[in-house]
Design a protein around this motif. Structure first.
Motif, PDB file in Angstrom:
ATOM      1  N   GLY A   1      27.111  -5.252  11.480  1.00 29.18           N
ATOM      2  CA  GLY A   1      27.234  -5.298  10.019  1.00 29.18           C
ATOM      3  C   GLY A   1      26.386  -4.242   9.352  1.00 29.18           C
ATOM      4  O   GLY A   1      26.824  -3.573   8.400  1.00 29.18           O
ATOM      5  N   GLY A   2      25.145  -4.061   9.828  1.00 30.58           N
ATOM      6  CA  GLY A   2      24.292  -3.008   9.283  1.00 30.58           C
ATOM      7  C   GLY A   2      24.853  -1.628   9.548  1.00 30.58           C
ATOM      8  O   GLY A   2      24.752  -0.719   8.708  1.00 30.58           O
ATOM      9  N   PHE A   3      25.482  -1.442  10.718  1.00 30.87           N
ATOM     10  CA  PHE A   3      26.069  -0.145  11.058  1.00 30.87           C
ATOM     11  C   PHE A   3      27.229   0.187  10.120  1.00 30.87           C
ATOM     12  O   PHE A   3      27.353   1.322   9.636  1.00 30.87           O
ATOM     13  N   ILE A   4      28.109  -0.795   9.856  1.00 37.93           N
ATOM     14  CA  ILE A   4      29.235  -0.562   8.943  1.00 37.93           C
ATOM     15  C   ILE A   4      28.729  -0.220   7.546  1.00 37.93           C
ATOM     16  O   ILE A   4      29.235   0.692   6.878  1.00 37.93           O
ATOM     17  N   LEU A   5      27.702  -0.956   7.085  1.00 37.43           N
ATOM     18  CA  LEU A   5      27.140  -0.671   5.761  1.00 37.43           C
ATOM     19  C   LEU A   5      26.559   0.738   5.713  1.00 37.43           C
ATOM     20  O   LEU A   5      26.730   1.459   4.724  1.00 37.43           O
ATOM     21  N   ALA A   6      25.862   1.155   6.782  1.00 38.41           N
ATOM     22  CA  ALA A   6      25.294   2.506   6.819  1.00 38.41           C
ATOM     23  C   ALA A   6      26.396   3.554   6.771  1.00 38.41           C
ATOM     24  O   ALA A   6      26.300   4.556   6.053  1.00 38.41           O
TER      25      ALA A   6
ATOM     26  N   MET B   1      10.662   0.299   8.187  1.00 43.00           N
ATOM     27  CA  MET B   1      11.135  -1.050   8.511  1.00 43.00           C
ATOM     28  C   MET B   1      12.592  -1.070   8.946  1.00 43.00           C
ATOM     29  O   MET B   1      12.972  -1.861   9.804  1.00 43.00           O
ATOM     30  N   VAL B   2      13.428  -0.193   8.383  1.00 48.70           N
ATOM     31  CA  VAL B   2      14.816  -0.123   8.835  1.00 48.70           C
ATOM     32  C   VAL B   2      14.868   0.353  10.285  1.00 48.70           C
ATOM     33  O   VAL B   2      15.614  -0.194  11.111  1.00 48.70           O
ATOM     34  N   SER B   3      14.057   1.370  10.593  1.00 43.92           N
ATOM     35  CA  SER B   3      14.003   1.853  11.980  1.00 43.92           C
ATOM     36  C   SER B   3      13.496   0.750  12.909  1.00 43.92           C
ATOM     37  O   SER B   3      14.035   0.544  14.006  1.00 43.92           O
ATOM     38  N   PHE B   4      12.466   0.031  12.462  1.00 43.81           N
ATOM     39  CA  PHE B   4      11.899  -1.035  13.292  1.00 43.81           C
ATOM     40  C   PHE B   4      12.902  -2.182  13.473  1.00 43.81           C
ATOM     41  O   PHE B   4      12.993  -2.769  14.560  1.00 43.81           O
ATOM     42  N   SER B   5      13.676  -2.481  12.412  1.00 48.00           N
ATOM     43  CA  SER B   5      14.665  -3.561  12.530  1.00 48.00           C
ATOM     44  C   SER B   5      15.757  -3.200  13.536  1.00 48.00           C
ATOM     45  O   SER B   5      16.264  -4.072  14.253  1.00 48.00           O
ATOM     46  N   ILE B   6      16.126  -1.905  13.597  1.00 38.80           N
ATOM     47  CA  ILE B   6      17.104  -1.478  14.615  1.00 38.80           C
ATOM     48  C   ILE B   6      16.547  -1.709  16.010  1.00 38.80           C
ATOM     49  O   ILE B   6      17.249  -2.201  16.907  1.00 38.80           O
TER      50      ILE B   6
ATOM     51  N   VAL C   1       0.826  -1.213   0.000  1.00 39.27           N
ATOM     52  CA  VAL C   1       0.000   0.000   0.000  1.00 39.27           C
ATOM     53  C   VAL C   1       0.857   1.258   0.000  1.00 39.27           C
ATOM     54  O   VAL C   1       0.686   2.132  -0.854  1.00 39.27           O
ATOM     55  N   LEU C   2       1.792   1.353   0.959  1.00 40.53           N
ATOM     56  CA  LEU C   2       2.593   2.561   1.096  1.00 40.53           C
ATOM     57  C   LEU C   2       3.756   2.561   0.099  1.00 40.53           C
ATOM     58  O   LEU C   2       4.137   1.530  -0.436  1.00 40.53           O
ATOM     59  N   SER C   3       4.324   3.755  -0.112  1.00 42.07           N
ATOM     60  CA  SER C   3       5.422   3.906  -1.071  1.00 42.07           C
ATOM     61  C   SER C   3       6.693   3.276  -0.544  1.00 42.07           C
ATOM     62  O   SER C   3       6.861   3.076   0.668  1.00 42.07           O
ATOM     63  N   TYR C   4       7.610   3.029  -1.470  1.00 46.16           N
ATOM     64  CA  TYR C   4       8.859   2.348  -1.115  1.00 46.16           C
ATOM     65  C   TYR C   4       9.662   3.142  -0.094  1.00 46.16           C
ATOM     66  O   TYR C   4      10.138   2.584   0.900  1.00 46.16           O
ATOM     67  N   ASP C   5       9.847   4.460  -0.330  1.00 45.97           N
ATOM     68  CA  ASP C   5      10.705   5.234   0.559  1.00 45.97           C
ATOM     69  C   ASP C   5      10.140   5.326   1.962  1.00 45.97           C
ATOM     70  O   ASP C   5      10.873   5.301   2.953  1.00 45.97           O
ATOM     71  N   VAL C   6       8.806   5.404   2.088  1.00 46.21           N
ATOM     72  CA  VAL C   6       8.189   5.449   3.415  1.00 46.21           C
ATOM     73  C   VAL C   6       8.358   4.112   4.126  1.00 46.21           C
ATOM     74  O   VAL C   6       8.771   4.047   5.295  1.00 46.21           O
ATOM     75  N   MET C   7       8.050   3.019   3.417  1.00 45.09           N
ATOM     76  CA  MET C   7       8.108   1.694   4.044  1.00 45.09           C
ATOM     77  C   MET C   7       9.530   1.313   4.432  1.00 45.09           C
ATOM     78  O   MET C   7       9.767   0.746   5.507  1.00 45.09           O
ATOM     79  N   ILE C   8      10.494   1.616   3.580  1.00 42.33           N
ATOM     80  CA  ILE C   8      11.856   1.189   3.883  1.00 42.33           C
ATOM     81  C   ILE C   8      12.393   1.926   5.099  1.00 42.33           C
ATOM     82  O   ILE C   8      13.122   1.373   5.927  1.00 42.33           O
ATOM     83  N   ARG C   9      12.015   3.188   5.255  1.00 43.53           N
ATOM     84  CA  ARG C   9      12.458   3.923   6.444  1.00 43.53           C
ATOM     85  C   ARG C   9      11.817   3.351   7.706  1.00 43.53           C
ATOM     86  O   ARG C   9      12.482   3.176   8.736  1.00 43.53           O
TER      87      ARG C   9
END
Length: 608
Positions: A342-347, A303-308, A293-301
């Motif tokens: 690993g996610g932190f280094i990639l960021a 879910m990335v925040s939620f994964s942290i 339903v939601l746009s890619y940029d909204v959802m990815i932000r």
């Protein structure tokens, strides 16, 4: 502002860090700028070795790789190239970020567009010049030549444009290492999923099932994010390719929270944390639906925040139960720490704090690989601890059984059931080992490139057939086949295309030599051998002519140019001598092959 062109003379490859020093960008906020306007602003055709730029429009790239976050603007990038050498050179321009939506690449020489490529993951994968997950285009520079590379990017994902330059030789070396890393990573995920899946089928423990589902979904997420899924699984599904990243990440979050709850047994150990993770599981499930339903940029932000939050929460839960569970909780906590690290280094790499290399670019792969291994170790340790606890309980029951016969019989029954389950698991592991041994045996006798038998297997098989023909006084035919002008093909079109020719020729041999008693093998380089028990000289020659004509009819082409293929074939068919060896037949066939080549190639000759 005057900017020196990037001189490619005498260089094999140029990393995105070096390219970024010569890269300029222009932000087109309304997305209306045309190529003509962009060319005018850069004054491309007026330059020589230096490129004058209008500072108010074009700006030097400040981050490596260029990273502008999530933006609705269109970004233009300009890379001026120079070949100061007195010889021509062939290059490949690569943008190593496969989730960009629209990528238009222009090769401009003296103000005129020489080549135009329309790429991006919103285009069918078949439109790509190179069959690769990243965006690649070829660029040719004549002696003392100069060109400008213009890149137009519009995307709903983060605007990251890591541009690298490769020669074909340098690109092949890099791809070999990159493919090795990717193969090891996904092989690890597959092995861990299968292993713990079998454990779940044995012990029916929910944490193993949730782990398997988490690994599978996370693997598909990484495959989609890296462009591998678009390349190999759904190359024609443009819309689903974007959707799959969000969908698989949402499933990973949902099954990840379910795994944390079941592994830590929060329902019994910490009801409060269990309620929190129950809410987190429902949020992950909601993300699965919202991904459509939601746009890619909204959802990815989101879910990335939620994964942290999930990673930090898992580490907090592990620390909370650090002493109450034992060594398995230490594996569990370290696993989420490595994923987070690993996610932190990639960021940090994406934001330009850390340089881009195989370590930082694949940090999330390394982190998640270590996490998956540690989580599997935690599950094994947990299972071992439970077995130890059961064993201790059995020992206590045995002491009590001295006072009560019924309790003793019950304990013995439990012990027998455990032994049966253990025996079943041993049998399963034995069957797996036998299957792996069969596969290993197959690999030792097959040529890795063509799939035909290798020289080692040929020697063994030919010796057997030669002795059988001696005993039974039957003819034995040998065909020695050699691709004509193969060295010229390698020199002119490259070893990769040469390998394609070898594979095509091997398929023709396999299609024509079909008797179960026959053997066809790669003899070495561009030479092949066919062993034909019971075949007369006439039958062998007929088969050789069929092979020769089939090779000639192959439709091989390189960059749209037809490349003819032909073979020369030497034949020998005879009843083996009692004191002879099969090498004599090979030698006779080789002499006939040599004569065929001497008479002009593309022909079949029989030995005298």
């Amino acid at each position: 502002m005057v900017h020196k062109r990037l001189d490619l003379a005498g260089i094999e490859s140029i990393s995105d860090q070096k390219v970024a020093e010569h890269l300029f960008y222009l932000e087109d906020q309304d997305g209306q700028a045309t190529l003509e306007e962009v060319l005018l602003s850069s004054m491309e055709w007026q330059s020589s070795e230096s490129v004058p730029l209008i500072e108010a429009l074009w700006k030097p790239v400040e981050h490596n790789p260029p990273n502008f976050g999530y933006s609705s603007s269109v970004y233009w990038f300009y890379l001026p190239l120079l070949n100061a050498a007195h010889y021509s050179s062939e290059w490949v321009v690569e943008i190593a970020y496969p989730v960009l939506d629209y990528v238009d690449l222009y090769v401009v020489r003296k103000g005129e567009v020489q080549s135009f490529y329309k790429l991006g993951d919103k285009q069918p994968f078949s439109n790509r010049v190179f069959d690769h997950r990243n965006f690649r285009i070829p660029v040719s520079l004549e002696p003392l030549d100069q060109v400008g590379i213009y890149i137009r990017v519009k995307t709903s994902s983060a605007v990251q444009v890591p541009v690298s330059l490769w020669t074909y030789g340098g690109l092949m070396k890099y791809d070999q290492l990159d493919s090795l890393i990717i193969g090891l990573y996904f092989g690890l995920l597959l092995v861990m999923a299968l292993y713990n899946g079998m454990i779940y089928l044995t012990v029916r423990q929910k944490s193993n099932l949730h782990y398997v589902l988490y690994v599978i979904c996370y693997g598909f997420f990484q495959a989609a994010l890296m462009g591998l899924a678009y390349q190999y699984i759904w190359p024609s599904s443009i819309h689903w390719n974007d959707q799959s990243i969000l969908f698989c990440l949402a499933l990973s979050l949902m099954f990840g929270t379910l795994f944390i709850r079941s592994y830590l047994n929060l329902n019994h150990k910490s009801p409060r944390m269990n309620r929190l993770y129950s809410v987190a599981t429902w949020i992950g499930g909601a993300f699965v639906g919202l991904s459509f339903v939601l746009s890619y940029d909204v959802m990815i932000r989101l879910m990335v925040s939620f994964s942290i939050v999930i990673c930090l929460g898992a580490m907090a839960g592990g620390l909370y139960l650090w002493r109450s569970i034992g060594r398995s909780i230490q594996y569990f906590t370290l696993a989420w720490l490595f994923l987070f690290f690993g996610g932190f280094i990639l960021a940090m790499n994406k934001f330009g704090v850390l340089p881009r290399n195989l370590l930082t670019e694949n940090a999330s792969l390394y982190g998640s690989a270590i996490q998956i291994i540690l989580l599997s170790m935690a599950l094994v340790e947990q299972l071992t601890m439970e077995r130890k606890k059961r064993f201790a309980a059995q020992q206590r029951a045995i002491v009590q059984e001295r006072l009560a016969r019924e309790a003793q019989e019950h304990a013995l029954t439990l012990q027998r059931q455990d032994n049966e389950r253990l025996e079943l698991r041993v049998q399963e592991r034995t069957a797996e080992l036998e299957s792996l041994n069969e596969r290993l045996k197959e690999l030792t006798i097959k040529d890795s490139l063509t799939g035909l038998y290798n020289r080692r297997h040929l020697d063994t098989k030919a010796e057997e057939e030669y002795k059988r023909a001696q005993r039974e006084r039957n003819p034995l035919a040998v065909l020695l086949i050699d691709l004509d002008h193969f060295k010229q093909i390698n020199d002119q079109y490259g070893h990769q295309f040469g390998d394609e020719c070898l594979i095509a020729a091997a398929k023709v041999l396999g299609d024509n030599v079909q008797r179960t008693s026959d053997t066809v093998a790669r003899y070495g380089g561009e030479e092949f051998v066919a062993i034909l028990p019971g075949a007369s000289k006439e039958k062998a020659r007929y088969l050789a002519e069929m092979i020769r004509l089939s090779i000639m009819s192959l439709n091989m082409s390189y960059e749209g140019k037809k490349v003819p293929l032909s073979v020369s074939i030497g034949i020998v068919s005879t009843v083996p001598k009692e004191a002879g060896r099969y090498e004599e037949l090979i030698k006779a066939a080789d002499e006939a092959l040599y004569q065929a080549k001497a008479e002009g190639r593309n022909r079949v000759l029989s030995a005298n």
